[in-house]
Design a protein around this motif. Structure first.
Motif, PDB file in Angstrom:
ATOM      1  N   ALA A  15     144.895  42.675  56.242  1.00  0.00           N
ATOM      2  CA  ALA A  15     145.195  44.027  56.715  1.00  0.00           C
ATOM      3  C   ALA A  15     145.107  45.020  55.569  1.00  0.00           C
ATOM      4  CB  ALA A  15     146.590  44.054  57.325  1.00  0.00           C
ATOM      5  N   LEU A  16     145.640  44.623  54.415  1.00  0.00           N
ATOM      6  CA  LEU A  16     145.581  45.487  53.234  1.00  0.00           C
ATOM      7  C   LEU A  16     144.130  45.806  52.878  1.00  0.00           C
ATOM      8  CD1 LEU A  16     147.157  46.746  50.808  1.00  0.00           C
ATOM      9  CD2 LEU A  16     146.685  44.634  49.587  1.00  0.00           C
ATOM     10  N   MET A  17     143.298  44.726  52.881  1.00  0.00           N
ATOM     11  CA  MET A  17     141.884  44.908  52.546  1.00  0.00           C
ATOM     12  C   MET A  17     141.209  45.835  53.559  1.00  0.00           C
ATOM     13  SD  MET A  17     140.517  43.641  49.909  1.00  0.00           S
ATOM     14  CE  MET A  17     141.889  43.932  48.858  1.00  0.00           C
ATOM     15  N   PHE A  18     141.606  45.648  54.837  1.00  0.00           N
ATOM     16  CA  PHE A  18     140.996  46.451  55.889  1.00  0.00           C
ATOM     17  C   PHE A  18     141.350  47.932  55.700  1.00  0.00           C
ATOM     18  CE2 PHE A  18     140.721  48.118  60.270  1.00  0.00           C
ATOM     19  CZ  PHE A  18     139.396  47.791  60.504  1.00  0.00           C
ATOM     20  N   ILE A  19     142.605  48.196  55.333  1.00  0.00           N
ATOM     21  CA  ILE A  19     143.018  49.586  55.105  1.00  0.00           C
ATOM     22  C   ILE A  19     142.242  50.179  53.931  1.00  0.00           C
ATOM     23  CG2 ILE A  19     144.970  51.027  54.387  1.00  0.00           C
ATOM     24  CD1 ILE A  19     146.735  48.959  55.920  1.00  0.00           C
ATOM     25  N   ILE A  20     142.132  49.392  52.838  1.00  0.00           N
ATOM     26  CA  ILE A  20     141.374  49.872  51.670  1.00  0.00           C
ATOM     27  C   ILE A  20     139.933  50.152  52.071  1.00  0.00           C
ATOM     28  CG2 ILE A  20     140.534  49.284  49.374  1.00  0.00           C
ATOM     29  CD1 ILE A  20     143.026  47.702  48.925  1.00  0.00           C
ATOM     30  N   LEU A  21     139.372  49.230  52.871  1.00  0.00           N
ATOM     31  CA  LEU A  21     137.975  49.395  53.291  1.00  0.00           C
ATOM     32  C   LEU A  21     137.799  50.700  54.061  1.00  0.00           C
ATOM     33  CD1 LEU A  21     135.128  48.275  53.568  1.00  0.00           C
ATOM     34  CD2 LEU A  21     135.850  47.094  55.622  1.00  0.00           C
ATOM     35  N   CYS A  22     138.736  50.955  55.003  1.00  0.00           N
ATOM     36  CA  CYS A  22     138.645  52.190  55.795  1.00  0.00           C
ATOM     37  C   CYS A  22     138.715  53.406  54.875  1.00  0.00           C
ATOM     38  CB  CYS A  22     139.784  52.250  56.817  1.00  0.00           C
ATOM     39  SG  CYS A  22     139.604  51.017  58.087  1.00  0.00           S
ATOM     40  N   THR A  23     139.638  53.375  53.898  1.00  0.00           N
ATOM     41  CA  THR A  23     139.765  54.487  52.962  1.00  0.00           C
ATOM     42  C   THR A  23     138.450  54.725  52.233  1.00  0.00           C
ATOM     43  OG1 THR A  23     141.914  53.492  52.566  1.00  0.00           O
ATOM     44  CG2 THR A  23     141.348  55.435  51.252  1.00  0.00           C
ATOM     45  N   VAL A  24     137.864  53.607  51.743  1.00  0.00           N
ATOM     46  CA  VAL A  24     136.625  53.731  50.974  1.00  0.00           C
ATOM     47  C   VAL A  24     135.525  54.321  51.854  1.00  0.00           C
ATOM     48  CG1 VAL A  24     134.812  52.441  49.808  1.00  0.00           C
ATOM     49  CG2 VAL A  24     137.182  51.893  49.372  1.00  0.00           C
ATOM     50  N   TYR A  35     125.293  58.733  53.404  1.00  0.00           N
ATOM     51  CA  TYR A  35     125.937  57.421  53.426  1.00  0.00           C
ATOM     52  C   TYR A  35     125.580  56.633  54.672  1.00  0.00           C
ATOM     53  CZ  TYR A  35     129.625  53.966  53.668  1.00  0.00           C
ATOM     54  OH  TYR A  35     130.318  52.794  53.769  1.00  0.00           O
ATOM     55  N   LEU A  36     125.526  57.315  55.833  1.00  0.00           N
ATOM     56  CA  LEU A  36     125.280  56.590  57.074  1.00  0.00           C
ATOM     57  C   LEU A  36     123.802  56.372  57.362  1.00  0.00           C
ATOM     58  CD1 LEU A  36     127.954  57.600  59.717  1.00  0.00           C
ATOM     59  CD2 LEU A  36     127.596  55.439  58.530  1.00  0.00           C
ATOM     60  N   ASP A  37     122.905  56.867  56.500  1.00  0.00           N
ATOM     61  CA  ASP A  37     121.481  56.604  56.699  1.00  0.00           C
ATOM     62  C   ASP A  37     121.248  55.101  56.779  1.00  0.00           C
ATOM     63  OD1 ASP A  37     121.192  59.245  56.481  1.00  0.00           O
ATOM     64  OD2 ASP A  37     119.926  59.240  54.687  1.00  0.00           O
ATOM     65  N   GLY A 283     129.302  54.074  47.056  1.00  0.00           N
ATOM     66  CA  GLY A 283     129.815  55.438  47.017  1.00  0.00           C
ATOM     67  C   GLY A 283     129.741  56.023  45.626  1.00  0.00           C
ATOM     68  N   MET A 284     130.096  55.202  44.630  1.00  0.00           N
ATOM     69  CA  MET A 284     130.071  55.695  43.257  1.00  0.00           C
ATOM     70  C   MET A 284     128.637  55.944  42.795  1.00  0.00           C
ATOM     71  SD  MET A 284     133.217  53.900  41.229  1.00  0.00           S
ATOM     72  CE  MET A 284     133.022  52.225  41.769  1.00  0.00           C
TER      73      MET A 284
END
Lengths: 346, 345
Positions: A15-24, A35-37, A283-284
């Motif tokens: 769940a923690l990883m999933f939250i981080i993933l959503c944030t990223v 990004y969505l291309d 992203g970076m």
């Protein structure tokens, strides 16, 4: 009790990883409109497909309580063997087969020394990472071999469904295979049992040495496969191919919730952390952050991901103690006579 | 025989066998390479070894406590760059002050590692894997991808590697190996005879027993990491003196060589046994093989393959020999009284 169980998964690592993933992902969406291309989405996986492949088997190695620092060198060696044999006139397919055999052999050596000689795998694979890279240097020296036939490079470069090349589908297939084996097969249960407590697993009749050697051999095989993919994607091989990849790979697995001491971690967690790291890097890159800085951000994430739960645990123990201490001090201040303080203690 | 066993601990035997291996290696190379036994070869090998030894001394302390520091390569690189940049702006700084600055920066980085490991309760390999990337990233940010060039440095630091401290005929002990030697001697006695050193061994041998004996393990582990960082910082300054040109890639991968030297030198990666002297011998063996292979005409590309082979052979032979010898060596007269075959464990 039922109520709390229903929400228990929220406290899990996944769940923690999933939250981080959503944030990223949200941050990436706000950062760049590209990004969505579809091409960018393909790039996220395509540019790190070799690392992603090896992450799958590294999860097995680490959950089993071992570590394999030699994967990057095996990748380099496999790419080198393939290129060197191609240069000597062999067909690519034969070179590919030989590269896979070499990878399995490397894994077998690691496994024999680690499991049967009882030398810590950290040292065995450290020596392996220097040694296998050395063999690659002997084979190619400082040459660079390229000019592979176009069908081979197009395997690594051109998309078969949209912009997604076949290597991504190999990865997905292997991920599902790894998930099923680790979570639902007898062998997977053995891996957890040995990682949790090797002695207990052996008393329960599990042949720990055999399981460990198998995993190291599989690690060599997958690393060799990834090395061949690397050659196909870049179309050009040098002896230093894939140098330094092992750190990224191990970081992703540890970030995925696998303990370095073995016994814990799931394939889903590792998959999520892979997505986090790839999206973070993407992203970076989109905002022009230097590669070394990207690595250090991921290093920071690795430390924080272990530190924060530990700190919460420590705080959970400290805060009640702090409250009692404060209330004691308040009591002390409120009580004017020393006698009453004594009575509080009694 | 009994007397030998009493006066020569197993650890000394280990180091003695390393010396013998070293002599054999040097003898083989001497036969293969013309003009091998010359002062030039000696100087070349000794200045390579000096750097690895210095960092390996710090690493030994960390490994003794069942931890490992993979960030030393980045610490060496960062301090080398920072000190180089600093000295090129302030040319009149005293050498000792510069060394103190380098050690201070290194110690600060080591302290971060130590605090995270000991008080944050994160496995050392995870922490130092992370800080290795972070310190390297810090170097890239700080340097803005520019490098320090030799011509920017003051003369004394450029001449430091050529400075000779002692001369025996044509063989001279130059400054870098001399510094490393002093560090080895200091830490050898510190680890074997000071209470700090004994506590490190105690923590590595058995954390529970050390805890019951009243040793504050977190404090000691933090201290070990801090000192390891300080030694890596000093190593960074010597790296600057030796190479002059420092890029963002300086000392990348050095941690592997250092860990290899420590392990070949017989320091147990699982903690609790090994000496600084062994680590130095390991560094000498690795440095000799590396530098001699470069001199050899066959093929310099063989270097890494042989180095890996050398590590695995050293560790395997060590494991087998020590496993065989330990029961025999530690059998005292008292233990020998009941002559049951299965009692000897």
């Amino acid at each position: 009790m039922q109520q709390s169980k229903r929400w228990a998964w929220l406290k899990s690592w996944e769940a923690l990883m999933f939250i981080i993933l959503c944030t990223v992902v949200v941050a990436n969406l706000r950062l760049s409109e590209h990004y969505l291309d579809l091409n960018n989405l393909a790039n996220i996986f395509h540019l790190s497909i070799e690392k992603s492949l090896v992450v799958l088997i590294m999860a097995f190695v680490i959950i089993n309580g071992e570590i394999d620092l030699s994967v990057a060198s095996v990748m380099g060696l496999s790419a080198t063997v393939l290129a060197e044999r191609y240069d000597a006139g062999w067909p690519i397919a034969a070179g590919f087969a030989l590269a896979l055999c070499v990878g399995v052999l490397c894994g077998l050596l690691n496994g024999l020394f680690a499991a049967y000689m009882g030398i810590p795998s950290l040292i065995v694979t450290l020596a392996g990472s220097i040694g296998y890279r050395g063999v690659a240097r002997i084979l190619l020296e400082d040459r660079s071999v390229g000019d592979f036939p176009s069908w081979f490079t197009s395997l690594g470069q051109d998309g078969i469904i949209g912009p997604f090349p076949i290597t991504i589908f190999v990865f997905i297939a292997l991920f599902i295979l790894g998930f099923v084996i680790l979570q639902y097969s007898v062998f997977g249960r053995y891996v957890y049992a040995i990682g949790n407590n090797r002695a207990a697993a052996e008393y329960a009749g599990i042949n720990a040495k055999q399981v460990k050697v198998t995993i190291f051999m599989a690690s060599g095989l997958i690393a060799a496969l990834a090395g061949a993919f690397y050659a196909a994607r870049l179309g050009n091989v040098r002896a230093n191919a894939a140098e330094g990849f092992e750190l990224d790979i191990i970081t992703i697995v540890l970030l995925g919730g696998a303990s370095i001491f073995g016994g814990t971690g799931t394939m889903i967690g590792v998959g999520l952390s892979l997505l986090v790291v790839l999206n973070l890097r993407n992203g970076m890159s989109l905002s022009n952050v230097d590669g070394n800085t990207q690595t250090s951000v991921i290093g920071l994430l690795l430390i924080l991901s272990v530190l924060v739960p530990n700190l919460i645990q420590i705080l959970q123990r400290l805060v009640p103690r702090l409250f009692t201490a404060i209330s004691r001090i308040l009591n002390k201040g409120g009580a004017t006579e020393p006698k009453s303080q004594v009575s509080v203690h009694q | 025989m009994r007397r030998i066993r009493r006066w020569v601990p197993l650890q000394r035997l280990r180091e003695f066998s390393l010396v013998i291996i070293l002599i054999i290696v040097v003898f083989i190379f001497g036969n293969q390479i013309d003009n091998y036994y010359t002062p030039r070869t000696f100087n070349r090998i000794s200045s390579t070894v000096a750097l690895i030894t210095l960092v390996a001394v710090g690493q030994t302390m960390v490994v003794l406590t069942r931890n490992v520091d993979l960030s030393v390569g980045s610490v060496v690189g960062f301090t080398a760059y920072y000190v180089g940049r600093y000295v090129s702006k302030n040319e009149d700084i005293a050498p000792l002050m510069l060394a103190a600055l380098a050690m201070g920066i290194g110690a600060g980085m080591g302290l971060i590692n130590g605090l995270l490991v000991a008080y944050g309760r994160i496995p050392a390999i995870v922490v130092t894997l992370g800080t290795m990337a972070i310190y390297r990233g810090a170097l890239v940010e700080y340097s803005d991808s520019k490098s320090v060039a030799t011509r920017q440095l003051p003369d004394w630091i450029k001449e430091l590697p050529q400075e000779s401290i002692l001369k025996f005929g044509e063989y001279e002990l130059r400054a870098l190996p001399a510094i490393a030697l002093v560090a080895v001697i200091v830490f050898f006695f510190l680890l074997l005879y000071s209470s700090f050193g004994r506590r490190l061994y105690a923590i590595g041998s058995s954390p529970e027993a050390a805890n019951l004996a009243g040793i504050r393990a977190p404090r000691m582990v933090t201290l070990a990491f801090t000192m390891c960082g300080a030694m890596a910082g000093l190593g960074g300054m010597l790296y600057l003196a030796r190479f002059g040109t420092i890029t963002v890639d300086a000392a990348r991968g050095m941690e592997l060589q250092v860990v290899a030297a420590v392990v070949v030198g017989g320091v147990n990666i699982l903690g609790g046994s090994g000496t600084v002297l062994g680590a130095m011998l390991g560094a000498i063996l690795i440095g000799t093989i590396e530098q001699s292979l470069i001199r050899m005409n066959i093929n310099e590309f063989w270097k890494d393959a042989l180095l890996g082979l050398c590590i695995i052979i050293a560790v395997t032979v060590d494991r087998i020999l020590i496993n065989q010898l330990t029961p025999w060596w530690s059998r005292t007269e008292l233990q020998r009284m009941p002559e049951e075959p299965h009692a000897a464990v």
